[in-house]
Scaffold this active site. Structure first.
Site, PDB file in Angstrom:
ATOM      1  CE  LYS A 114      35.690  14.779 -17.516  1.00 49.58           C
ATOM      2  NZ  LYS A 114      34.809  15.911 -17.221  1.00 49.58           N
ATOM      3  CE  LYS A 197      29.418  11.346 -12.602  1.00 46.58           C
ATOM      4  NZ  LYS A 197      29.430  12.717 -12.074  1.00 46.58           N
ATOM      5  CE  LYS A 200      24.861  17.833 -16.616  1.00 47.27           C
ATOM      6  NZ  LYS A 200      26.273  17.993 -16.457  1.00 47.27           N
TER       7      LYS A 200
END
Ligand code: AQP
Length: 334
Positions: A114, A197, A200
């Protein structure tokens, strides 16, 4: 006999959960709550590591809780609560951060990924200490088992290390939890980009099946899902990631085996297969969506349920934190 304890949670990072969250987590939670003393939280403090609009975060938090219940998590059986309603999470995280090595936290691959993605300036310290807060979540409840996706395994290993370190230094305080890794088949991929994947926070909406999508929207997304030119409904993760992903979704939602589904659609082409899957998805999520929307229509009742569960969680969390404070030598207020 007391049931072993289980802890898990999700971030309120979107208005709706996606079906990867449902298949990869909620369906298993629903089963596990029968045999475990389960704690399920909406981890809103973790969600603060991303930028949030305050009103939207509140809304997403309620929506996530409503979807847990709509998907079958029973707030009278499991302890379903909002993380920030139990202040001990943040308090224990601070204590644990003082026994976590800087290098140890820096080795967490989720942080490395990240922070590389966002760049140094957009990476906050909360993202760095995210796994420490997760360790606090788990350890507060004397958790035996943590069901997680493969990507979270490293964080549970860190949790175990911290629990053992603390126990060695200050005496037996925490249960040392073990991860229960979900099977790879439980991993759902993006419909438009079937090697990534389903998430959201995906950039495009077209590849994500939201639990609260209108049924006609879900059906359209399935009909437009990326497949291949081979034309046969066959599981082959490498060569046919799109079709394989659809087969996994089909099998997970129906409880059927993939070869049986392949047989059913042999020689029938992708159109038929996608139509069949759309029916399965709409059949599963239509009622879940209706239940979630009904729960969101009575926010006072939803808030009451969350408050009662948070009170229950606080009792356990408070006892653990008191013990921790005593052991490390904090002077207690009289
Ligand atoms: N695609 C997926 N397939 C299987 N399981 C999945 N989970 C998430 N996506 C899939 C599981 O759902 C839970 C959600 O955990 P989270 O909300 O803390 O964050 P996440 O894993 O990062 O999920 P998202 O949807 O990708 O959220 P964002 O975009 O906010 O990061 C976990 O149990 C996870 O394994």
């Amino acid at each position: 006999m007391t049931r072993p304890r289980l802890y898990s949670g999700m971030q309120p990072s979107a208005d709706s959960l996606q079906i990867g969250n449902y298949i990869g987590a909620l369906m298993q939670w629903r089963e596990l709550q029968q045999s475990y003393d389960a704690y399920f939280s909406v981890v809103d403090l973790h969600a603060l590591t991303q930028p949030n609009d305050p009103a939207e975060l509140r809304e997403k938090t309620r929506r996530t809780a409503a979807q847990y219940i709509a998907a079958g998590i029973e707030p009278s059986k499991s302890t379903l609560y909002v993380q920030s309603h139990v202040p001990q999470h943040a308090e224990l995280a601070w204590v644990l951060s003082t026994i976590t090595g800087f290098g140890e936290a820096g080795r967490m691959t989720q942080f490395k990924d990240k922070s590389a993605r966002y760049g140094t300036d957009a990476t906050n310290v909360g993202l760095f200490t995210y796994p420490v807060l997760m360790a606090a979540d788990i350890l507060l409840y004397q958790t035996d088992v943590v069901p997680v996706g493969d990507d979270q395994k490293q964080h549970v290993e860190l949790t175990r290390d911290l629990a053992e370190r603390f126990n060695n230094r200050y005496g037996a305080t925490f249960a040392v939890p073990r991860p229960v890794i979900q099977k790879d088949t439980a991993r759902i991929f993006d419909l438009q980009n079937p090697t990534a994947k389903m998430s959201k926070s995906a950039e495009s909406d077209a590849g994500v099946l939201w639990m609260l999508d209108d049924p006609s929207v879900s059906a359209k997304k399935i009909m437009r899902a990326v497949t291949d030119s081979d034309g046969s409904v066959r599981f082959d993760r490498e060569a046919k990631p799109g079709v394989s992903n659809l087969l996994v979704i089909y099998a997970a939602l129906t409880g059927r085996q993939i070869p049986a589904i392949e047989d059913e659609y042999a020689g029938r082409g992708y159109g038929d297969f996608k139509k069949g899957l759309a029916e399965v998805v709409v059949g599963e999520f239509g009622p879940v969506r209706d239940r979630a929307l009904a729960l969101l229509d009575d926010r006072a009742e939803l808030d009451r349920v969350l408050a009662a569960n948070a009170a229950k969680a606080s009792e356990v969390a408070g006892a653990t934190l008191n013990d921790v404070y005593d052991r490390i030598g904090l002077l207690r207020r009289v």
